[in-house]
Design a protein around this motif. Structure first.
Motif, PDB file in Angstrom:
ATOM      1  N   GLY A  75     139.115  36.911  79.940  1.00 55.53           N
ATOM      2  CA  GLY A  75     139.146  36.451  81.460  1.00 55.53           C
ATOM      3  C   GLY A  75     137.949  37.515  82.247  1.00 55.53           C
ATOM      4  O   GLY A  75     138.169  37.572  83.329  1.00 55.53           O
ATOM      5  N   ASP A  76     137.690  38.542  81.668  1.00 53.59           N
ATOM      6  CA  ASP A  76     136.723  39.569  82.058  1.00 53.59           C
ATOM      7  C   ASP A  76     135.503  38.987  82.300  1.00 53.59           C
ATOM      8  O   ASP A  76     134.944  38.424  81.372  1.00 53.59           O
ATOM      9  N   LEU A  77     135.135  38.944  83.765  1.00 53.00           N
ATOM     10  CA  LEU A  77     133.667  38.338  83.827  1.00 53.00           C
ATOM     11  C   LEU A  77     132.806  39.405  84.519  1.00 53.00           C
ATOM     12  O   LEU A  77     133.224  40.607  84.821  1.00 53.00           O
ATOM     13  N   PRO A  78     131.550  38.985  84.796  1.00 45.68           N
ATOM     14  CA  PRO A  78     130.614  40.067  85.256  1.00 45.68           C
ATOM     15  C   PRO A  78     130.971  40.110  86.651  1.00 45.68           C
ATOM     16  O   PRO A  78     131.605  39.433  87.140  1.00 45.68           O
ATOM     17  N   ASN A  79     130.600  41.266  87.422  1.00 42.69           N
ATOM     18  CA  ASN A  79     130.781  41.510  88.744  1.00 42.69           C
ATOM     19  C   ASN A  79     130.161  40.402  89.697  1.00 42.69           C
ATOM     20  O   ASN A  79     129.041  40.082  89.208  1.00 42.69           O
ATOM     21  N   LEU A  80     130.781  39.919  90.659  1.00 42.60           N
ATOM     22  CA  LEU A  80     130.063  39.166  91.622  1.00 42.60           C
ATOM     23  C   LEU A  80     129.638  39.909  92.879  1.00 42.60           C
ATOM     24  O   LEU A  80     130.156  40.477  93.413  1.00 42.60           O
ATOM     25  N   ILE A  81     128.089  39.481  93.153  1.00 43.16           N
ATOM     26  CA  ILE A  81     127.559  40.386  94.055  1.00 43.16           C
ATOM     27  C   ILE A  81     127.230  39.115  95.319  1.00 43.16           C
ATOM     28  O   ILE A  81     126.685  38.086  95.157  1.00 43.16           O
ATOM     29  N   ILE A  82     127.881  39.496  96.528  1.00 46.86           N
ATOM     30  CA  ILE A  82     128.025  38.826  97.701  1.00 46.86           C
ATOM     31  C   ILE A  82     126.878  39.379  98.434  1.00 46.86           C
ATOM     32  O   ILE A  82     126.834  40.549  98.929  1.00 46.86           O
ATOM     33  N   GLY A  83     126.068  38.565  99.014  1.00 46.45           N
ATOM     34  CA  GLY A  83     124.915  38.998  99.807  1.00 46.45           C
ATOM     35  C   GLY A  83     125.324  39.174 101.307  1.00 46.45           C
ATOM     36  O   GLY A  83     126.552  38.899 101.591  1.00 46.45           O
ATOM     37  N   THR A  84     124.451  39.481 102.087  1.00 41.75           N
ATOM     38  CA  THR A  84     125.017  39.758 103.616  1.00 41.75           C
ATOM     39  C   THR A  84     125.084  38.580 104.297  1.00 41.75           C
ATOM     40  O   THR A  84     125.932  38.584 105.397  1.00 41.75           O
ATOM     41  N   ASP A  85     124.714  37.386 103.760  1.00 45.69           N
ATOM     42  CA  ASP A  85     125.030  36.180 104.317  1.00 45.69           C
ATOM     43  C   ASP A  85     126.410  35.529 103.914  1.00 45.69           C
ATOM     44  O   ASP A  85     127.020  34.654 104.157  1.00 45.69           O
ATOM     45  N   GLY A  86     127.236  36.453 102.919  1.00 46.90           N
ATOM     46  CA  GLY A  86     128.418  36.002 102.593  1.00 46.90           C
ATOM     47  C   GLY A  86     128.441  35.138 101.340  1.00 46.90           C
ATOM     48  O   GLY A  86     129.659  34.697 100.797  1.00 46.90           O
ATOM     49  N   ARG A  87     127.359  34.899 100.758  1.00 51.09           N
ATOM     50  CA  ARG A  87     127.459  33.769  99.674  1.00 51.09           C
ATOM     51  C   ARG A  87     127.069  34.717  98.472  1.00 51.09           C
ATOM     52  O   ARG A  87     126.409  35.619  98.353  1.00 51.09           O
TER      53      ARG A  87
END
Length: 178
Positions: A114-126
């Motif tokens: 269940g370990d996934l890479p980090n999720l990077i959220i931009g300044t637009d929230g996506r």
């Protein structure tokens, strides 16, 4: 003569590799493969994305399309119970770990499935995420108590057991077949 022998050995090796029973490399899409989707929500019920699990040759491909989330880096994991009770989503249990490993891709005794890479959220929230987990099965993911996709408040250090010091759970969605 030596060149002919090497050419014959090369051709034989290629012929044997073509006899692989699956005929596909890990991650190759499969016709008729199973699929599950998790609609992610915050503790207040705001929709913030959709995670998809798709059966592929040799594993499961997980994708996430996130929206309206706080900018920055967030830990993202598959959790072992298909429950997302607000406000803290602890009912999703720990990370999906059918092989009994330690947490994190940087941990020599890891990772959990269940370990996934980090999720990077931009300044637009996506933000988006996509990874194939070799060896993962839909039967394991969709067992009797199901599973959930969870996004955490902070980044995962990809090493520290049990959850990479990624902070509280800010979004959660239960996988549903189909």
């Amino acid at each position: 003569m030596r060149i002919a022998t090497l050419a014959l050995l090369g051709a034989a090796t290629m012929g044997l590799s073509a006899c692989d029973k699956s005929g596909m490399d890990t991650g190759t899409p499969m016709a008729g493969g199973q699929r599950a989707t998790a609609m992610l929500q915050t503790a207040t019920g705001t929709d913030v994305g959709r995670a998809t699990a798709t059966e592929v040759a040799g594993g499961i491909r997980f994708t996430l399309d996130a929206m309206a989330m706080p900018p920055g880096t967030h830990g993202a994991h598959i959790h072992m119970v298909g429950r997302c009770d607000a406000p803290d989503f602890t009912t999703a249990g720990g990370h999906w770990n059918p092989t009994g490993m330690k947490h994190g891709s940087m941990n020599p005794q890891g990772p959990h499935e269940g370990d996934l890479p980090n999720l990077i959220i931009g300044t637009d929230g996506r933000g988006t995420l996509g990874i194939t987990i070799p060896g993962a099965t839909m039967a394991g993911l969709m067992d009797a108590d199901g599973s959930a996709f969870v996004v955490h408040a902070g980044p995962d250090d990809l090493m520290t057991d049990p959850a990479g010091n990624s902070g509280g759970r800010i979004a959660c969605g239960v996988f549903q077949a189909g």
